[in-house]
Design an enzyme around this catalytic site. Structure first.
Site, PDB file in Angstrom:
ATOM      1  N   GLY A 224      -5.116 -28.405  14.336  1.00 57.18           N
ATOM      2  CA  GLY A 224      -3.881 -28.361  13.532  1.00 57.18           C
ATOM      3  C   GLY A 224      -2.650 -28.846  14.268  1.00 57.18           C
TER       4      GLY A 224
ATOM      5  N   ILE B  48      15.267 -29.220  13.504  1.00 55.87           N
ATOM      6  CA  ILE B  48      14.769 -27.937  14.012  1.00 55.87           C
ATOM      7  C   ILE B  48      15.912 -26.934  14.114  1.00 55.87           C
ATOM      8  CG2 ILE B  48      13.827 -26.781  16.070  1.00 55.87           C
ATOM      9  CD1 ILE B  48      11.986 -29.163  16.461  1.00 55.87           C
TER      10      ILE B  48
ATOM     11  N   GLU C  96      26.527 -29.579  18.758  1.00 54.19           N
ATOM     12  CA  GLU C  96      25.989 -30.926  18.520  1.00 54.19           C
ATOM     13  C   GLU C  96      26.784 -31.935  19.335  1.00 54.19           C
ATOM     14  OE1 GLU C  96      23.455 -32.695  16.848  1.00 54.19           O
ATOM     15  OE2 GLU C  96      24.537 -34.427  17.660  1.00 54.19           O
TER      16      GLU C  96
ATOM     17  N   ALA D 221      17.100 -27.600  20.859  1.00 58.52           N
ATOM     18  CA  ALA D 221      16.464 -28.415  19.807  1.00 58.52           C
ATOM     19  C   ALA D 221      17.147 -29.778  19.773  1.00 58.52           C
ATOM     20  CB  ALA D 221      16.591 -27.708  18.461  1.00 58.52           C
ATOM     21  N   ILE D 222      16.956 -30.515  20.869  1.00 59.13           N
ATOM     22  CA  ILE D 222      17.660 -31.801  21.000  1.00 59.13           C
ATOM     23  C   ILE D 222      16.706 -32.990  20.837  1.00 59.13           C
ATOM     24  CG2 ILE D 222      19.527 -30.878  22.440  1.00 59.13           C
ATOM     25  CD1 ILE D 222      17.975 -32.148  24.863  1.00 59.13           C
TER      26      ILE D 222
ATOM     27  N   HIS E 184      12.970 -31.474 -19.855  1.00 60.41           N
ATOM     28  CA  HIS E 184      14.210 -30.702 -19.910  1.00 60.41           C
ATOM     29  C   HIS E 184      13.862 -29.231 -20.130  1.00 60.41           C
ATOM     30  CE1 HIS E 184      18.338 -29.621 -20.797  1.00 60.41           C
ATOM     31  NE2 HIS E 184      17.874 -28.922 -21.834  1.00 60.41           N
TER      32      HIS E 184
HETATM   33  P1  FAD Z   1       0.606 -32.968  17.197  1.00 62.83           P
HETATM   34  O1  FAD Z   1       0.712 -32.171  15.968  1.00 62.83           O
HETATM   35  O2  FAD Z   1       1.594 -32.766  18.277  1.00 62.83           O
HETATM   36  O3  FAD Z   1      -0.859 -32.714  17.755  1.00 62.83           O
HETATM   37  C1  FAD Z   1      -1.289 -33.249  18.969  1.00 62.83           C
HETATM   38  C2  FAD Z   1      -2.369 -32.339  19.511  1.00 62.83           C
HETATM   39  O4  FAD Z   1      -2.944 -32.988  20.622  1.00 62.83           O
HETATM   40  C3  FAD Z   1      -1.857 -31.006  20.028  1.00 62.83           C
HETATM   41  O5  FAD Z   1      -2.524 -29.957  19.384  1.00 62.83           O
HETATM   42  C4  FAD Z   1      -2.155 -31.025  21.525  1.00 62.83           C
HETATM   43  O6  FAD Z   1      -2.574 -29.761  21.999  1.00 62.83           O
HETATM   44  C5  FAD Z   1      -3.283 -32.025  21.584  1.00 62.83           C
HETATM   45  N1  FAD Z   1      -3.392 -32.711  22.873  1.00 62.83           N
HETATM   46  C6  FAD Z   1      -2.412 -33.374  23.560  1.00 62.83           C
HETATM   47  N2  FAD Z   1      -2.905 -33.928  24.663  1.00 62.83           N
HETATM   48  C7  FAD Z   1      -4.239 -33.631  24.677  1.00 62.83           C
HETATM   49  C8  FAD Z   1      -5.300 -33.932  25.567  1.00 62.83           C
HETATM   50  N3  FAD Z   1      -5.106 -34.691  26.654  1.00 62.83           N
HETATM   51  N4  FAD Z   1      -6.534 -33.455  25.278  1.00 62.83           N
HETATM   52  C9  FAD Z   1      -6.747 -32.692  24.165  1.00 62.83           C
HETATM   53  N5  FAD Z   1      -5.778 -32.385  23.298  1.00 62.83           N
HETATM   54  C10 FAD Z   1      -4.550 -32.852  23.554  1.00 62.83           C
HETATM   55  N6  FAD Z   1       6.935 -32.480  10.337  1.00 62.83           N
HETATM   56  C11 FAD Z   1       6.932 -32.579   8.996  1.00 62.83           C
HETATM   57  O7  FAD Z   1       6.525 -33.621   8.462  1.00 62.83           O
HETATM   58  N7  FAD Z   1       7.353 -31.546   8.209  1.00 62.83           N
HETATM   59  C12 FAD Z   1       7.805 -30.393   8.736  1.00 62.83           C
HETATM   60  O8  FAD Z   1       8.182 -29.479   7.996  1.00 62.83           O
HETATM   61  C13 FAD Z   1       7.846 -30.262  10.139  1.00 62.83           C
HETATM   62  N8  FAD Z   1       8.283 -29.126  10.715  1.00 62.83           N
HETATM   63  C14 FAD Z   1       8.272 -29.013  12.069  1.00 62.83           C
HETATM   64  C15 FAD Z   1       8.765 -27.849  12.636  1.00 62.83           C
HETATM   65  C16 FAD Z   1       8.789 -27.709  14.009  1.00 62.83           C
HETATM   66  C17 FAD Z   1       9.312 -26.427  14.611  1.00 62.83           C
HETATM   67  C18 FAD Z   1       8.292 -28.751  14.837  1.00 62.83           C
HETATM   68  C19 FAD Z   1       8.296 -28.597  16.331  1.00 62.83           C
HETATM   69  C20 FAD Z   1       7.815 -29.917  14.284  1.00 62.83           C
HETATM   70  C21 FAD Z   1       7.815 -30.067  12.900  1.00 62.83           C
HETATM   71  N9  FAD Z   1       7.363 -31.234  12.289  1.00 62.83           N
HETATM   72  C22 FAD Z   1       7.379 -31.345  10.925  1.00 62.83           C
HETATM   73  C23 FAD Z   1       6.857 -32.372  13.080  1.00 62.83           C
HETATM   74  C24 FAD Z   1       5.325 -32.345  13.091  1.00 62.83           C
HETATM   75  O9  FAD Z   1       4.882 -31.120  13.627  1.00 62.83           O
HETATM   76  C25 FAD Z   1       4.792 -33.500  13.901  1.00 62.83           C
HETATM   77  O10 FAD Z   1       5.339 -34.714  13.428  1.00 62.83           O
HETATM   78  C26 FAD Z   1       3.264 -33.571  13.800  1.00 62.83           C
HETATM   79  O11 FAD Z   1       2.691 -32.377  14.250  1.00 62.83           O
HETATM   80  C27 FAD Z   1       2.737 -34.741  14.605  1.00 62.83           C
HETATM   81  O12 FAD Z   1       1.357 -34.781  14.505  1.00 62.83           O
HETATM   82  P2  FAD Z   1       0.441 -35.441  15.643  1.00 62.83           P
HETATM   83  O13 FAD Z   1      -0.949 -35.347  15.145  1.00 62.83           O
HETATM   84  O14 FAD Z   1       0.989 -36.753  16.020  1.00 62.83           O
HETATM   85  O15 FAD Z   1       0.629 -34.530  16.918  1.00 62.83           O
HETATM   86  P1  NAD Z   2      16.404 -34.175  15.936  1.00 65.41           P
HETATM   87  O1  NAD Z   2      16.323 -35.529  16.484  1.00 65.41           O
HETATM   88  O2  NAD Z   2      16.221 -33.951  14.493  1.00 65.41           O
HETATM   89  O3  NAD Z   2      17.823 -33.542  16.279  1.00 65.41           O
HETATM   90  C1  NAD Z   2      18.302 -33.433  17.572  1.00 65.41           C
HETATM   91  C2  NAD Z   2      19.805 -33.287  17.523  1.00 65.41           C
HETATM   92  O4  NAD Z   2      20.247 -32.928  18.797  1.00 65.41           O
HETATM   93  C3  NAD Z   2      20.526 -34.561  17.121  1.00 65.41           C
HETATM   94  O5  NAD Z   2      21.487 -34.261  16.144  1.00 65.41           O
HETATM   95  C4  NAD Z   2      21.155 -35.035  18.435  1.00 65.41           C
HETATM   96  O6  NAD Z   2      22.341 -35.759  18.244  1.00 65.41           O
HETATM   97  C5  NAD Z   2      21.387 -33.710  19.117  1.00 65.41           C
HETATM   98  N1  NAD Z   2      21.446 -33.772  20.568  1.00 65.41           N
HETATM   99  C6  NAD Z   2      20.726 -34.558  21.409  1.00 65.41           C
HETATM  100  N2  NAD Z   2      21.042 -34.288  22.696  1.00 65.41           N
HETATM  101  C7  NAD Z   2      21.971 -33.306  22.656  1.00 65.41           C
HETATM  102  C8  NAD Z   2      22.681 -32.581  23.645  1.00 65.41           C
HETATM  103  N3  NAD Z   2      22.465 -32.823  24.931  1.00 65.41           N
HETATM  104  N4  NAD Z   2      23.552 -31.636  23.251  1.00 65.41           N
HETATM  105  C9  NAD Z   2      23.756 -31.374  21.940  1.00 65.41           C
HETATM  106  N5  NAD Z   2      23.126 -32.037  20.952  1.00 65.41           N
HETATM  107  C10 NAD Z   2      22.231 -32.968  21.315  1.00 65.41           C
HETATM  108  O7  NAD Z   2      15.383 -33.316  16.822  1.00 65.41           O
HETATM  109  P2  NAD Z   2      14.782 -31.866  16.595  1.00 65.41           P
HETATM  110  O8  NAD Z   2      15.609 -31.093  15.637  1.00 65.41           O
HETATM  111  O9  NAD Z   2      14.552 -31.338  17.964  1.00 65.41           O
HETATM  112  O10 NAD Z   2      13.393 -32.191  15.929  1.00 65.41           O
HETATM  113  C11 NAD Z   2      12.416 -32.983  16.636  1.00 65.41           C
HETATM  114  C12 NAD Z   2      11.521 -33.707  15.702  1.00 65.41           C
HETATM  115  O11 NAD Z   2      10.714 -32.813  14.961  1.00 65.41           O
HETATM  116  C13 NAD Z   2      12.302 -34.537  14.714  1.00 65.41           C
HETATM  117  O12 NAD Z   2      12.056 -35.880  15.009  1.00 65.41           O
HETATM  118  C14 NAD Z   2      11.771 -34.201  13.368  1.00 65.41           C
HETATM  119  O13 NAD Z   2      11.313 -35.351  12.716  1.00 65.41           O
HETATM  120  C15 NAD Z   2      10.603 -33.248  13.625  1.00 65.41           C
HETATM  121  N6  NAD Z   2      10.779 -32.102  12.704  1.00 65.41           N
HETATM  122  C16 NAD Z   2      10.690 -32.329  11.363  1.00 65.41           C
HETATM  123  C17 NAD Z   2      10.906 -31.299  10.477  1.00 65.41           C
HETATM  124  C18 NAD Z   2      10.838 -31.568   9.013  1.00 65.41           C
HETATM  125  O14 NAD Z   2      10.303 -32.596   8.636  1.00 65.41           O
HETATM  126  N7  NAD Z   2      11.342 -30.680   8.161  1.00 65.41           N
HETATM  127  C19 NAD Z   2      11.206 -30.033  10.942  1.00 65.41           C
HETATM  128  C20 NAD Z   2      11.308 -29.843  12.310  1.00 65.41           C
HETATM  129  C21 NAD Z   2      11.079 -30.886  13.185  1.00 65.41           C
END
Ligand code: FAD
Ligand code: NAD
Length: 466
Positions: A40, A185, A204, A271-272, A445
């Site tokens: 996952g 985030i 920010e 969360a940067i 609607h």
């Molecule tokens: P990942 O989900 O990062 O999976 C990679 C996997 O590879 C990991 O489980 C890791 O353990 C494994 N791995 C790495 N290196 C190795 C290795 N050498 N050997 C074996 N396993 C390894 N995106 C959305 O679209 N909607 C959202 O609502 C959303 N919410 C988010 C909320 C948060 C708090 C965060 C942090 C991210 C969110 N995202 C969201 C972003 C989303 O999670 C990622 O874009 C997505 O998980 C990327 O998928 P991936 O398969 O590329 O990698």
């Molecule tokens: P983000 O890129 O969305 O936001 C980071 C923010 O931090 C930006 O506004 C940036 O200008 C600011 N920033 C950067 N450096 C800074 C500093 N030194 N001090 C203060 N502000 C600074 O990144 P995120 O919120 O960490 O999320 C990471 C990734 O995870 C995103 O690319 C997003 O696509 C993915 N994500 C997606 C969802 C969703 O789809 N709902 C939810 C969570 C995360």
């Protein structure tokens, strides 16, 4: 002894597991390697799913204490059982990650638990509990995802100074939460803890939150969040966090430089942004060089090394689960000799706050910068009957149409439930629709989707503009 697979996927996130499922369905002998002990990836374990479980629960908690009364529902002041709220989050995660494991079995995919490392062309070494094993692979798919970026002077301990992972598992509601980064985030998890009682300040670096979104949406979004109690320190940088005392001392400076000041916090969320994760992956053994930000380049998901593919957060494009998933399916198709296609211009993004923010395609700023003449149609939820009956009138829909081609090239919305509405625009854009095509389509609607139709009418001046 080694096994030979058609495909070995390193990483079991949305990119990796969707690639595996499609490869299995297409009859390819497939293995997936994952080191975290559960499939996952970030999304199901510490990302999309737990955050949405907490966003939903905290939204209901806040509504019970506020908007319920305005609809004549009188409840005693709601009390928080944080442990129970966290437990339902964990249940959601466990149910879904086990579901993915079941899908691996169903599609005859070998799930190898351990850390994968490319050990030369066609070889993946996995170090797991039982030692090291080698998998021979006709194709290797890198799907290793991303990790949070750190900030100099700020040491993450996942207790008081947390990344998103720690922020999803706090044991008590912080009195004061400082969020570094006004992106997705920061605003989603900031919303969770504000609703549960924390005072939230977002620091920010740039002069607006969600800086890559359409500017009009960002401005409106910030106003709404401010009304909810968020505090913002824009154009400001964090230069360090002192964790030596009972309260954290967060040192701030204007982004352009200037006088330093300190604010206090119980918890700091960093969360940067996130960066690609390729540690110890053995890329050098097949001659792959990530770019200077750590991304592995791709051409239709092929890397520079023959037989090695790359998908998801570790390669270029938005870091979104559905983008990774899309790429995973496509790579499996291509390996099986079938079509594999994704339109990079039509990847929606949603921020799951209240109200939600949803966006697809070009922003007004991008169209201006590209010198593309466009028309705008807008409609406010204040004038939408369903939004009014639901007491959810914040926000608007904006549709952008290329004046020359008459195709919809972007849509940006803020409002309750717009994360569901954006799908309609994605389909319209895939079919090359004009705003008039949407405007001529009968919408039910009373629904909030009528706001999309009205915004589309607005492009051709059928209605008063918002
Ligand atoms: P990942 O989900 O990062 O999976 C990679 C996997 O590879 C990991 O489980 C890791 O353990 C494994 N791995 C790495 N290196 C190795 C290795 N050498 N050997 C074996 N396993 C390894 N995106 C959305 O679209 N909607 C959202 O609502 C959303 N919410 C988010 C909320 C948060 C708090 C965060 C942090 C991210 C969110 N995202 C969201 C972003 C989303 O999670 C990622 O874009 C997505 O998980 C990327 O998928 P991936 O398969 O590329 O990698
Ligand atoms: P983000 O890129 O969305 O936001 C980071 C923010 O931090 C930006 O506004 C940036 O200008 C600011 N920033 C950067 N450096 C800074 C500093 N030194 N001090 C203060 N502000 C600074 O990144 P995120 O919120 O960490 O999320 C990471 C990734 O995870 C995103 O690319 C997003 O696509 C993915 N994500 C997606 C969802 C969703 O789809 N709902 C939810 C969570 C995360």
């Amino acid at each position: 002894m080694s096994d030979t697979y058609d495909v070995v996927i390193i990483g079991g996130g949305p990119g990796g597991y969707n690639c595996a499922i499609r490869a299995g369905q297409l009859g390819l002998k497939t293995a997936i390697v994952e080191s975290r002990g559960a499939l996952g990836g970030v999304c199901l374990n510490v990302g999309c799913i737990p955050s949405k479980a907490l966003l939903h629960a905290s939204e209901l908690f806040e509504a019970a204490g506020s908007t319920f009364a305005s609809m004549g529902i009188l409840v005693d002041k709601p009390r928080l059982d944080l442990a129970a709220m966290m437990a339902q989050k964990t249940d959601a995660v466990n149910g879904l990650t086990k579901g993915v494991e079941f899908l691996m079995k169903k599609n005859k995919i070998t799930y190898v638990k351990g850390r994968g490392r490319i050990a030369g062309a066609g070889r993946v070494e996995v170090t797991g509990e039982g030692g090291v094993q080698t998998l021979e692979a006709k194709n290797i798919v890198i799907a290793t995802g991303s990790e949070p970026m750190g900030l100099p002077g700020v040491t993450i301990d996942e207790k008081r100074i947390v990344s998103s992972t720690g922020a999803l598992a706090l044991e008590k509601v912080p009195g004061k939460l400082v969020v570094i980064g006004g992106g997705v985030i920061g605003l989603e998890l900031g919303s969770v803890w504000r609703r549960l009682g924390a005072e939230v300040t977002v620091v920010e670096y740039l002069d607006r939150i969600t800086p890559t979104m359409d500017a009009e949406i960002s401005t409106q979004f910030q106003k709404i969040l401010k009304k909810q109690g968020f505090q913002f320190e824009l154009s400001t940088k964090v230069v360090g966090v002192d964790a030596g005392k009972a309260k954290l001392a967060v040192a701030l400076e204007p982004a352009a430089g200037g006088e330093r000041r300190t604010i206090e916090a119980d918890v700091v969320l960093v969360a940067i942004g996130r960066r690609p994760y390729t540690e110890g992956l053995g890329l050098e053994t097949v001659g792959i060089m990530p770019d200077k930000r750590g991304f592995i380049a791709n051409d239709h998901w092929k890397t520079s090394a023959p037989g090695v593919w790359v998908i998801g957060d570790v390669t270029t494009g938005p870091m979104l689960a559905h983008k990774a998933e899309e790429e995973g399916g496509n790579v499996a198709q291509l390996i099986a000799g079938q079509w594999g296609h994704m339109n990079p211009d039509i990847i929606p993004s949603v921020i799951y706050t209240k109200p939600e923010v949803a966006s697809v395609g070009k922003t007004e700023e991008e169209l201006k910068a590209a010198g593309i003449a466009y028309k705008v149609g807008k409609f406010p939820f204040l004038a939408n009957s369903r939004a009014r009956t639901n007491h959810e009138t914040d926000g608007f829909v904006k549709i952008l149409e290329d004046q020359a081609t008459r195709r919809v090239v972007g849509a940006h919305m803020i409002g309750t439930g717009v994360g569901e509405l954006i799908g309609e625009i994605c389909v319209a854009m895939e079919f090359g629709a004009s705003a008039e095509d949407i405007a001529r389509t009968c919408h039910a609607h009373p629904t909030t989707s009528e706001a999309i139709r009205e915004a589309a009418k607005g492009v051709d001046g059928w209605v008063m503009q918002a």
